[in-house]
Design an enzyme around this catalytic site. Structure first.
Site, short mmCIF file in Angstrom:
data_model
loop_
_atom_site.label_atom_id
_atom_site.label_comp_id
_atom_site.label_asym_id
_atom_site.label_seq_id
_atom_site.Cartn_x
_atom_site.Cartn_y
_atom_site.Cartn_z
N LYS A 1 -48.88 26.24 -48.85
CA LYS A 1 -49.21 27.31 -47.96
C LYS A 1 -47.75 28.31 -47.87
O LYS A 1 -47.70 29.25 -47.99
CB LYS A 1 -49.20 26.82 -46.48
CG LYS A 1 -48.98 27.55 -45.37
CD LYS A 1 -49.37 27.08 -44.04
CE LYS A 1 -48.17 26.61 -43.35
NZ LYS A 1 -47.13 27.37 -42.85
N ASN A 2 -46.60 27.43 -47.83
CA ASN A 2 -45.32 28.04 -47.54
C ASN A 2 -44.89 28.91 -49.04
O ASN A 2 -43.95 29.66 -48.58
CB ASN A 2 -44.25 27.17 -47.32
CG ASN A 2 -44.50 26.84 -45.91
OD1 ASN A 2 -45.49 27.23 -44.97
ND2 ASN A 2 -43.40 25.64 -45.51
N ARG B 1 -46.02 33.93 -37.87
CA ARG B 1 -44.58 34.18 -37.59
C ARG B 1 -44.19 34.79 -39.09
O ARG B 1 -43.28 35.71 -39.39
CB ARG B 1 -43.82 33.16 -37.20
CG ARG B 1 -42.45 33.54 -36.99
CD ARG B 1 -41.43 32.49 -36.42
NE ARG B 1 -40.23 32.87 -36.00
CZ ARG B 1 -39.54 32.91 -37.31
NH1 ARG B 1 -39.49 32.73 -38.24
NH2 ARG B 1 -38.10 33.54 -36.75
N CYS C 1 -41.42 30.61 -30.18
CA CYS C 1 -42.34 29.94 -31.23
C CYS C 1 -42.51 28.29 -30.62
O CYS C 1 -41.33 27.95 -30.16
CB CYS C 1 -42.20 29.83 -32.71
SG CYS C 1 -42.98 28.58 -33.73
N ARG D 1 -36.40 30.27 -33.19
CA ARG D 1 -36.88 30.62 -34.37
C ARG D 1 -36.70 32.21 -34.68
O ARG D 1 -37.21 33.21 -34.79
CB ARG D 1 -38.23 30.51 -34.82
CG ARG D 1 -38.76 29.00 -35.30
CD ARG D 1 -40.04 28.71 -35.67
NE ARG D 1 -40.06 28.83 -37.10
CZ ARG D 1 -40.99 28.48 -37.68
NH1 ARG D 1 -42.06 28.16 -37.21
NH2 ARG D 1 -41.13 28.65 -38.97
N ASP E 1 -32.14 36.88 -36.81
CA ASP E 1 -30.86 37.55 -37.02
C ASP E 1 -30.35 37.36 -38.44
O ASP E 1 -29.63 38.34 -38.83
CB ASP E 1 -29.73 36.66 -36.18
CG ASP E 1 -29.50 35.31 -36.30
OD1 ASP E 1 -30.84 34.65 -36.18
OD2 ASP E 1 -28.53 34.85 -36.29
N ASP F 1 -40.74 19.44 -41.90
CA ASP F 1 -42.32 19.63 -41.98
C ASP F 1 -42.83 18.12 -42.20
O ASP F 1 -44.22 17.96 -42.16
CB ASP F 1 -42.86 20.37 -43.11
CG ASP F 1 -42.57 21.91 -42.58
OD1 ASP F 1 -42.32 22.08 -41.46
OD2 ASP F 1 -42.82 22.83 -43.36
N VAL G 1 -33.22 21.03 -38.09
CA VAL G 1 -33.53 22.31 -38.32
C VAL G 1 -34.07 23.04 -37.41
O VAL G 1 -33.87 24.20 -37.39
CB VAL G 1 -34.47 22.02 -39.73
CG1 VAL G 1 -35.12 23.46 -39.96
CG2 VAL G 1 -34.01 21.54 -40.96
N ARG H 1 -54.58 26.02 -39.91
CA ARG H 1 -53.58 27.17 -40.43
C ARG H 1 -53.08 26.63 -41.71
O ARG H 1 -52.67 27.22 -42.60
CB ARG H 1 -52.24 27.13 -39.42
CG ARG H 1 -52.62 27.71 -38.24
CD ARG H 1 -51.27 28.07 -37.34
NE ARG H 1 -50.43 28.21 -38.50
CZ ARG H 1 -49.14 27.98 -38.37
NH1 ARG H 1 -48.48 27.27 -37.07
NH2 ARG H 1 -48.01 28.42 -39.07
#
Ligand code: UD1
Length: 418
Positions: free
Chosen positions: A22-23, A92, A116, A121, A124, A305, A327, A397
Site C-alpha cells: 500500500k505504502n 492523509r 490524525c 503528523r 513542516d 506499522d 515514530v 484501507r
C-alpha cells in the site's frame, strides 16, 4: 458498518500470498503525474486507500483504469492542480501529490491534512524542503498553495527526521528541478527504493538508493513507465504474527524477507522458528512465547506499522516486555482495546509495559486505526470465545481480502454487515 467476528482457537496453517505494498502503490500513483502519458503499475492492492488516490488523480484530470491488480494512469493532460479536502481528509497520504504537481505544472493546491488518530503528523518537513527547492509556499483557508512559475532548482536539504512522506514528496519534486538536489537524513524504507526505481524507469537520475543520502540530478522531462509494486512487508508481517500466535506453520509469499529482517529477528527471539524463501518465509512456534523488548524506529529499525501486531504477541508471553514507540506520538490506542480482551498493559508516555497473560478472552472491540485493527483480529484468533471487531473500514484501507485470506489458513473468521 461492517464488523469482523473471530472465534478463537483454530490453529492456522497453509500458505498466503501478500499483495503489493500500500505504502508504495500510493506514491507510485502520485509519481505517474510526472509524465505526460500512460504509466502502468502492476501488483497494486485492491484496497480503499488506492481507490481514494485514484479519485484524487481523476480530480486532477488523469484517467485511471484498473484491471485486476494492474492500474493504468494516463496523465497526458492535467486539468486541475488541486487536491481537495474531501480526499485529503479521508487519506492523509494524498499530500504526496504536492511535489509531483508543483514540479510538473508550476503550481499546486493541496488541503492541509487534519490531525490524525496516530499523532499530530505534521507536514513542516515537506514544506521546508519544497521551499528550499524554490517553491513559494503559502498556507491559508486550510490549503497549502505551492507556486514555482519559473520551475524548481536543486538544493541541499537535511531532514530533521527521516520522514517517509517528506522524502517522497521532495524526491518527486527534485526529479524535474534545474540542477542537483541532495536529500540528507532521507528515509530508507523499501517503499522509497521502489519509488526510486519507478522514477529512474521514467528517466530520472537518482543516486544513493537505499541510503540516507539521495542525490537527484534534475532532468527536463520524464516518460511513462511500467512497473511492478514491491511486495507488502507489513501485510506479510501481519500474517507471520498470525502464524506465530496460533503456532502455524504459516508460509507467507510475495514479499522480500530482507525487508522484514528486524521483525523476523525479534520473532525468533520470542520463540518462533523460520524457514526462509526467496519470496517469503514460513513461521512456526512450538514452545511458549518468550517476552522481549522492542523499540520502533525508521527503517531498518523495527517498523511502527508492526508495533500493534507485536504487542498482541507479547500479550500472551510468559513474562513482561516493554514496547517503545519512537515514530508516532499517541500510537497506543490499540492497547486500550486489547485490555478489553484481558491483556495487561500499562502505558507510560511512549512506552507500553505488557505483562503476558495465559489466555485472552473474546470481547467486542473497535478498530482504532489500520494496523491496530488488524492486530485485534489476530488477538481474536487465540482468544477464548468470540471477538467482535467493529469499525473494520480501517482494516479495508490497507488489507485486501483480509478475512478470506485468514479463513483459507483455517481461521474461524467472518465479515458481517452490522
Ligand atoms: C508513512 C507510512 C506509515 C508509516 C510511516 C512511518 C504511508 C502512506 N504511510 O507515513 O504507514 O507508519 O511512514 O514508517 O506511506 N513528521 C513531522 N513533520 C513532517 C513529516 C513527518 O514532524 O513534515 C513526523 C510525523 O508526525 C511522525 C514522524 O515524523 O511522528 C514520521 O512520519 P513519516 O515518516 O512522515 O510518516 P508518513 O509518511 O506520514
Amino acid at each position: 458498518m461492517a464488523s469482523i467476528v473471530v472465534t478463537g482457537g483454530n490453529r492456522l496453517s497453509g500458505t498466503v500470498t501478500v499483495g503489493g505494498a500500500k505504502n508504495s502503490a500510493l506514491k507510485l500513483m502520485a509519481a505517474s503525474l510526472l509524465a505526460a502519458g500512460e504509466s502502468t503499475i502492476t501488483n497494486v492492492p485492491d484496497i480503499s486507500d488506492v481507490h481514494i488516490m485514484a479519485d484524487v488523480l481523476r480530480g486532477l484530470g488523469a484517467r485511471v483504469s484498473r484491471e485486476e491488480h494492474t492500474l493504468r494512469i494516463d496523465a497526458a493532460e492535467l486539468t486541475s492542480f488541486e487536491a481537495p479536502y474531501e480526499f485529503v481528509a479521508q487519506m492523509r497520504a494524498s499530500i504526496v501529490v504536492l511535489g509531483p504537481l508543483v514540479a510538473r505544472l508550476g503550481h499546486a493546491r493541496v488541503a492541509m491534512p487534519g490531525g490524525c488518530n496516530i499523532g499530530s503528523r505534521k507536514v513542516d518537513m515537506h514544506i521546508r524542503g519544497l521551499t528550499e527547492l524554490g517553491v513559494d509556499i503559502t498556507l491559508g483557508h486550510g490549503y497549502i498553495h505551492a507556486e514555482a512559475p519559473a520551475g524548481l532548482h536543486g538544493a541541499h536539504v537535511i531532514l530533521d527526521f527521516p520522514s517517509v512522506g517528506a522524502t517522497e514528496n521532495l524526491l518527486m519534486a527534485a526529479v524535474l528541478a534545474h540542477g542537483v538536489t541532495t536529500i540528507e537524513n532521507a528515509a530508507r524504507e523499501p517503499e522509497i527504493g521502489d519509488l526510486v526505481d519507478f522514477l529512474v524507469g521514467m528517466g530520472a537520475r537518482i543516486g544513493g538508493r537505499g541510503s540516507s543520502t539521495l542525490v537527484v540530478e534534475g532532468v527536463e522531462s520524464l516518460a511513462p513507465v511500467t512497473h511492478r509494486t514491491v511486495g507488502d512487508r507489513v501485510e506479510a508481517g501481519t500474517f507471520l504474527v498470525a502464524g506465530a500466535l496460533s503456532g502455524g506453520p504459516v508460509s507467507v509469499r510475495g514479499f522480500d524477507p530482507s525487508h522484514l529482517e528486524l521483525v523476523l529477528v525479534k520473532m525468533e527471539a520470542v520463540g518462533c522458528e523460520f524457514e526462509m524463501h526467496e519470496d517469503g518465509a514460513t513461521v512456526r512456534r512450538a514452545g511458549a512465547v518468550v517476552p522481549t523488548d522492542v523499540a520502533t524506529l525508521p527503517y531498518p529499525g523495527f517498523p511502527t506499522d508492526m508495533q500493534a501486531q507485536f504487542m498482541a504477541l507479547m500479550a500472551i508471553a510468559e513474562g513482561a516486555s516493554v514496547i517503545t514507540e519512537n515514530v508516532f506520538e499517541n500510537r497506543f490506542m490499540f492497547a486500550d482495546e486489547l485490555r478489553r480482551m484481558g491483556a495487561e498493559i500499562v502505558i507510560e508516555g511512549h512506552r507500553a509495559l505488557v505483562r503476558g497473560v495465559s489466555q485472552l478472552s473474546g470481547a467486542p472491540v473497535r478498530c482504532p486505526d489500520l494496523r491496530g485493527g488488524a492486530a485485534l483480529v489476530l488477538a481474536g484468533l487465540i482468544a477464548d470465545g468470540r471477538t467482535f471487531v467493529q469499525d473494520v473500514q480501517h482494516i479495508q484501507r490497507g488489507y485486501e481480502a483480509f478475512v478470506p485470506k485468514l479463513s483459507a489458513l483455517g481461521a474461524d473468521v467472518v465479515m458481517t454487515d452490522d
